[in-house]
Design an enzyme around this catalytic site. Structure first.
Site, PDB file in Angstrom:
ATOM      1  N   ASN A   9      24.836  -8.964 -24.267  1.00 12.08           N
ATOM      2  CA  ASN A   9      25.279  -7.890 -23.383  1.00 12.08           C
ATOM      3  C   ASN A   9      26.666  -8.264 -22.866  1.00 12.08           C
ATOM      4  OD1 ASN A   9      25.704  -5.967 -21.433  1.00 12.08           O
ATOM      5  ND2 ASN A   9      24.084  -6.689 -20.058  1.00 12.08           N
ATOM      6  N   TRP A  10      27.671  -7.584 -23.395  1.00  5.67           N
ATOM      7  CA  TRP A  10      29.054  -7.949 -23.049  1.00  5.67           C
ATOM      8  C   TRP A  10      29.474  -7.446 -21.682  1.00  5.67           C
ATOM      9  CZ3 TRP A  10      32.547  -7.139 -28.021  1.00  5.67           C
ATOM     10  CH2 TRP A  10      32.097  -7.993 -29.033  1.00  5.67           C
ATOM     11  N   LYS A  11      28.694  -6.563 -21.095  1.00  2.31           N
ATOM     12  CA  LYS A  11      29.035  -5.988 -19.783  1.00  2.31           C
ATOM     13  C   LYS A  11      30.448  -5.394 -19.835  1.00  2.31           C
ATOM     14  CE  LYS A  11      25.725  -9.192 -17.832  1.00  2.31           C
ATOM     15  NZ  LYS A  11      25.303 -10.033 -16.727  1.00  2.31           N
ATOM     16  N   HIS A  94      19.407  -2.396 -16.453  1.00  3.47           N
ATOM     17  CA  HIS A  94      19.990  -3.699 -16.120  1.00  3.47           C
ATOM     18  C   HIS A  94      20.155  -3.829 -14.605  1.00  3.47           C
ATOM     19  CE1 HIS A  94      22.649  -7.114 -15.898  1.00  3.47           C
ATOM     20  NE2 HIS A  94      22.216  -7.433 -17.101  1.00  3.47           N
ATOM     21  N   GLU A  96      22.434  -4.944 -12.851  1.00  2.00           N
ATOM     22  CA  GLU A  96      23.741  -4.529 -12.318  1.00  2.00           C
ATOM     23  C   GLU A  96      23.811  -3.008 -12.188  1.00  2.00           C
ATOM     24  OE1 GLU A  96      25.913  -6.719 -15.251  1.00  2.00           O
ATOM     25  OE2 GLU A  96      25.143  -8.564 -14.365  1.00  2.00           O
ATOM     26  N   GLU A 166      14.710 -10.260 -16.674  1.00  2.00           N
ATOM     27  CA  GLU A 166      15.924 -10.917 -16.205  1.00  2.00           C
ATOM     28  C   GLU A 166      15.834 -11.119 -14.696  1.00  2.00           C
ATOM     29  OE1 GLU A 166      19.382 -10.165 -19.205  1.00  2.00           O
ATOM     30  OE2 GLU A 166      19.408  -8.599 -17.694  1.00  2.00           O
ATOM     31  N   GLY A 172      24.173 -14.790 -14.339  1.00  2.00           N
ATOM     32  CA  GLY A 172      25.559 -15.157 -14.050  1.00  2.00           C
ATOM     33  C   GLY A 172      25.695 -16.264 -13.018  1.00  2.00           C
ATOM     34  N   SER A 212      21.450 -16.666 -17.586  1.00  2.00           N
ATOM     35  CA  SER A 212      22.064 -17.980 -17.801  1.00  2.00           C
ATOM     36  C   SER A 212      21.495 -18.731 -19.020  1.00  2.00           C
ATOM     37  CB  SER A 212      21.960 -18.840 -16.535  1.00  2.00           C
ATOM     38  OG  SER A 212      22.681 -18.236 -15.474  1.00  2.00           O
TER      39      SER A 212
HETATM   40  P1  13P Z   1      24.163 -14.249 -18.044  1.00  2.00           P
HETATM   41  O1  13P Z   1      23.690 -14.778 -19.380  1.00  2.00           O
HETATM   42  O2  13P Z   1      25.649 -14.252 -17.896  1.00  2.00           O
HETATM   43  O3  13P Z   1      23.446 -14.908 -16.900  1.00  2.00           O
HETATM   44  O4  13P Z   1      23.751 -12.687 -17.995  1.00  2.00           O
HETATM   45  C1  13P Z   1      22.467 -12.312 -18.346  1.00  2.00           C
HETATM   46  C2  13P Z   1      22.421 -10.833 -18.412  1.00  2.00           C
HETATM   47  O5  13P Z   1      22.586 -10.155 -17.414  1.00  2.00           O
HETATM   48  C3  13P Z   1      22.226 -10.215 -19.730  1.00  2.00           C
HETATM   49  O6  13P Z   1      21.971  -8.846 -19.621  1.00  2.00           O
END
Ligand code: 13P
Length: 249
Positions: A9-11, A94, A96, A166, A172, A212
């Site tokens: 997931n590149w966000k 997600h 976020e 998650e 993150g 992470s």
């Molecule tokens: P990280 O791997 O940067 O913690 O992010 C996980 C994530 O939100 C994947 O959707």
């Protein structure tokens, strides 16, 4: 056998040039694997990503979509738009999107229902926040998220669903759930699904862990029996790291 998946997931990262460069490197270095490998670049780069990955086994997926088929929703993207590219898999729920864009389980139930009706595959994300983990309410929170967003679906819709647990406190932050914490929650999720549906629905759904995941912890997390792969954020932006995580499955 459940499918194994490693998805990046590149966000909100990587412009057009960066997207092409990373995908070209990933396609060139992709190891032999029995896992499905997916990447989720930004909306504006999805069509180009598909062209760049022509002939590669890497699948392109979207990070979000709207619940309506079309209409006056300025700035939004529909299932039809994605499928016309074609992108046939979408990440929904997600943390976020929930935290910064007010997405509730009620809204997500509508988005999931639309994606299922459109014959798309959905990677549905959910997980508890730090204070909920500390208060010991994490199982209750996860059960509620699943119940409200997914449990009105018919059993056959579950063929199109992938789950991604998650925990928000691990996203993150560099803090990963321990392999035991991930396994405990994934087993609970399967149990909850078998209670709402049937054991076979629970047995065949792919459940990813996200939060992470890095080259140095992926193998141990993926070794757990109810962990079927990972949804990778930060480490998916680096070709070497993402390839190492794919090799770990
Ligand atoms: P990280 O791997 O940067 O913690 O992010 C996980 C994530 O939100 C994947 O959707």
């Amino acid at each position: 056998m459940r499918s194994k998946i490693v998805a990046g997931n590149w966000k909100m990262n990587n412009n057009l040039e960066e997207t092409e460069a990373l995908l070209t490197e990933l396609a060139a270095k992709l190891p032999d694997t029995d896992a499905e490998v997916m990447v989720a670049p930004a909306f504006v780069n999805l069509a180009d990503a598909i062209r760049t990955l022509d002939g590669s086994a890497i699948q392109v997926v979207a990070q979000n979509m709207h619940w309506a088929d079309n209409g006056a929703y300025t700035g939004e993207i529909s299932a039809d738009m994605l499928q016309s590219i074609p992108v046939n898999t979408v990440i929904l729920g997600h943390s976020e999107r929930r935290a910064y864009f007010g997405e509730t389980d009620e809204l997500l139930a509508k988005k999931v229902a639309t994606a299922i009706r459109k014959k798309m595959r959905v990677i549905f994300c959910f997980g508890e926040e730090l204070q909920e983990r500390k208060a010991g309410t994490h199982f209750k929170v996860v059960k509620k998220q699943l119940t409200e967003a997914l449990f009105t679906l018919e059993a056959k819709a579950w063929d199109q669903l992938v789950l991604a647990y998650e925990p928000v406190w691990a996203i993150g932050t560099g803090e990963t759930a321990s392999p035991e914490q991930a396994q405990e929650m994934h087993a609970f999720i399967r149990d909850t699904i078998s209670g709402a549906y049937q054991q076979d629905v629970a047995d065949k759904v792919t459940i990813l862990y996200g939060g992470s995941v890095k080259p140095n912890n992926a193998a141990e997390i993926f070794s757990k029996p109810d962990v079927d792969g990972g949804l990778i954020g930060g480490a998916s932006l680096d070709a070497e790291d993402f390839i190492a995580i794919i090799k770990a499955i």
